[in-house]
Design an enzyme around this catalytic site. Structure first.
Site, PDB file in Angstrom:
ATOM      1  N   HIS A 307       1.935  38.168   2.988  1.00  0.00           N
ATOM      2  CA  HIS A 307       1.427  37.437   1.825  1.00  0.00           C
ATOM      3  C   HIS A 307       2.598  36.885   1.051  1.00  0.00           C
ATOM      4  CE1 HIS A 307      -0.877  36.443  -1.746  1.00  0.00           C
ATOM      5  NE2 HIS A 307      -1.927  36.489  -0.944  1.00  0.00           N
ATOM      6  N   ASP A 364      -7.633  39.231   4.211  1.00  0.00           N
ATOM      7  CA  ASP A 364      -8.379  38.704   5.354  1.00  0.00           C
ATOM      8  C   ASP A 364      -8.419  39.653   6.541  1.00  0.00           C
ATOM      9  OD1 ASP A 364      -9.115  36.297   4.227  1.00  0.00           O
ATOM     10  OD2 ASP A 364      -7.166  35.401   4.640  1.00  0.00           O
TER      11      ASP A 364
END
Ligand code: CMC
Length: 429
Positions: A307, A364
Site C-alpha cells: 500500500h 483487497d
C-alpha cells in the site's frame, strides 16, 4: 475538529545564493506540510514529485490515515469502532455532515435515500444496449455518466446548494439499484424494482438476488463501511481534480469511478481472486508465486499486498480477515481459496523481501473472498468497491466545493525536443 493553524514555523530554502522562507502548515495530528504554493512566483522553480508520493494536494477534515501506525479515522472516529457499531448509511451521513446523526437525522437521511431508490428507467435501456459480456465497470461507468442527461439541472450542482443536495441523494439512492442492474444484465436476469420497506443494504441484496439473508446483509454493510473513504487516493484525487473544474457531481464521480477500475487501485480485488484461483489450479504452490513476485525480471506482483500509505498493516484488512471467517461460517461455505490466501499471507509476511519493503495484505486481499461467498461474480468486485467508496467520493467533492480551492493544474518538467524547424515529408528518413 481543528482547522489548519496559522503557520508559525518556516523552513529555509536556498537556491544559489538566495534564501527563501517557506511557511509550514500543521494538521490536527501535528503532521507538517511545507507550503510551496508561491514557489514559482518567488523563485521561478516548481517542485517535482512524480506520483505525488510526497505532495499534499489539499487540506481535508474528512479522513485521517497514519500509515506507519495503521490508523484510519473518519471525522475522528476509528474505523474499527465504525465497523463494529455503525451502519453504512450512518457512515455516509458522518462523511457528508461531519457529525454522527441523531436518530431523527438518520431516519430523515435514510428516507431521502429511499425516496431516490429508483433510477430513471432509461438506464435499463442503456444497459440493454451494451453487450452482456461488457465489463461491469464499463457498465456502471456508462450509466453514472448518463445521469446528467436524465437530470439536466444537475449541471448546476456545483453552483446551487439545493440542487447539490438533491444530486447527492439521487446518486447515493440510485447506486444500489444501478449496481444490481449491472449484475442482472450480465446474468441475463430481469431487473428487480426496489422495495421501500427495506434498508439500504437489504434493498441492494433484494434487487440483486430477489431475497435477503440477514447475516449476509450485516456482513456486506460492514464491508461497505470499510470502503467508505480513504482520503487522497487515486480515485478520490481524480474526483477532486475533475471537480475542481466545477463540473457537476455525476461527472466528477464518473471520473473517479474510472480511476478506481485499474488493477493497482480498486481493480486489485478482482485480481486477487484470479491470482488465488491460478495458484490453486497450479497445485497450490504458494512459494512459487512468492518467488515470482520477488523476481525483478517478472512483472508479477502479489495482488492484495502493499500500500502506498500503510507500511505496517492496513486496519481495514484486519477487520475484513475477521469477517471472512464469520461470513464463510454463517453461510457454511468451505472455500479452498481461503486456505491458499491464509498460507500465502503467512509465508509472505515471514519473507524478508516483503517485510523489508513493508508489504502487508491490504483491504483487497480478503474482500474478494467475502464477495465470492456472497455470490457476487468476480468481475463485479470493483463495482462493489465503487458502491462502498461512493459516499467518500461525494464527501471529497463536496468539501472541495466548500473550500473554494483553485482548479487543479499540475506543472511539469518538459523533457522533449527543444524548438526545431518543420521537416518536409520528402526530407524525412
Ligand atoms: N508484490 C511484490 N512486490 C511489491 C508489491 C507486490 N504487491 N508491491 C510493492 N512491491 C515492491 C516493489 O517492486 C518495490 O520494490 P523495490 O523497492 O525493490 O523496487 C517496493 O515494493 C515498493 O513498491 P512501489 O511500487 O514503489 O510502492 P507504491 O507505493 O508505489 O505502490 C501499490 C503501492 C499498492 C500500487 C503496490 O504495492 C502494488 O502494486 N500492490 C499490488 C496491487 C494492490 O494490491 N493494489 C491495491 C491497493 S489497496 C486498495 C486501494 O486503496 O486501491
Amino acid at each position: 475538529m481543528s482547522d489548519v493553524a496559522e503557520p508559525q514555523e518556516t523552513v529555509e530554502l536556498k537556491i544559489g545564493e538566495e534564501s527563501y522562507s517557506l511557511p509550514v502548515i500543521t494538521g490536527s495530528y501535528q503532521e507538517k506540510g511545507i507550503d510551496i504554493s508561491k514557489l514559482l512566483k518567488t523563485t521561478g522553480h516548481v517542485t517535482f514529485d512524480e506520483g505525488f508520493k510526497n505532495t499534499g494536494s489539499t487540506t481535508s477534515s474528512i479522513t485521517f490515515i497514519d500509515g506507519i501506525k495503521g490508523i484510519l479515522e473518519h471525522r475522528g472516529y476509528p474505523i474499527e469502532q465504525l465497523a463494529d457499531h455503525s451502519s453504512f448509511t450512518e457512515v455516509m451521513f458522518l462523511l457528508l455532515n461531519t457529525e454522527l446523526p441523531s436518530a431523527t437525522e438518520l431516519s430523515h437521511f435514510e428516507q431521502k435515500l429511499k425516496d431516490n431508490a429508483t433510477p430513471p428507467v432509461g438506464l435499463r435501456a442503456i444497459l440493454d444496449s451494451l453487450p452482456r459480456e461488457a465489463h461491469p465497470m464499463s457498465m456502471i461507468g456508462t450509466i453514472i455518466s448518463a445521469l446528467p442527461g436524465f437530470y439536466p439541472e444537475s449541471v448546476d450542482s456545483w453552483k446551487n446548494e439545493d440542487i447539490r443536495w438533491n444530486t447527492i441523494y439521487r446518486l447515493l439512492g440510485h447506486m444500489p439499484a444501478m449496481v444490481a442492474y449491472v449484475y442482472r444484465r450480465r446474468q441475463g436476469l430481469a431487473y428487480i424494482d426496489p422495495d421501500p420497506s427495506l434498508g439500504y443494504v437489504e434493498n441492494f441484496l433484494h434487487m440483486m438476488y430477489g431475497e435477503v439473508n440477514a447475516e449476509v446483509a450485516e456482513a456486506l454493510d460492514t464491508l461497505l463501511v470499510l470502503h467508505a473513504d480513504h482520503e487522497q487516493n487515486c480515485s478520490a484525487a481524480t474526483v477532486r481534480m475533475a471537480g475542481s473544474s466545477h463540473v457537476n457531481l455525476f461527472a466528477a464521480i464518473a471520473a473517479g469511478n474510472s480511476a478506481l477500475w485499474g488493477p493497482l487501485h480498486g481493480g486489485a480485488n478482482q485480481k486477487v481472486i484470479e491470482m488465488l484461483e491460478a495458484i490453486r489450479e497450479d497445485g497450490g504452490d504458494t512459494q512459487k508465486y512468492i518467488d515470482k513476485a520477488k523476481d525483478k525480471e517478472d512483472p508479477f506482483r502479489l495482488m492484495g499486498f502493499g500500500h502506498r500509505v500503510y507500511k505496517n498493516f492496513d486496519p481495514r484488512a484486519k477487520v475484513i480477515k475477521m469477517y471472512t471467517d464469520k461470513v464463510l461460517d454463517a453461510l457454511n461455505i468451505d472455500d479452498p481459496v481461503l486456505d491458499i490466501a491464509k498460507g500465502l499471507e503467512k509465508e509472505a509476511i515471514a519473507d524478508p523481501y516483503f517485510s523489508s519493503r513493508k508489504l502487508f495484505p491490504n483491504v483487497d486481499f480478503y474482500s474478494g473472498i467475502i464477495y465470492r461467498a456472497l455470490g457476487i461474480p468476480v468481475p463485479m468486485f470493483t463495482v462493489m468497491f465503487a458502491l462502498g467508496r461512493l459516499p467518500g467520493w461525494i464527501a471529497q467533492w463536496k468539501e472541495l466545493r466548500e473550500s473554494g480551492q483553485a482548479i487543479g493544474r499540475p506543472r511539469q518538467i518538459y523533457t522533449g525536443y527543444t524548438k526545431r524547424d518543420y521537416t518536409p515529408m520528402e526530407d524525412r528518413s
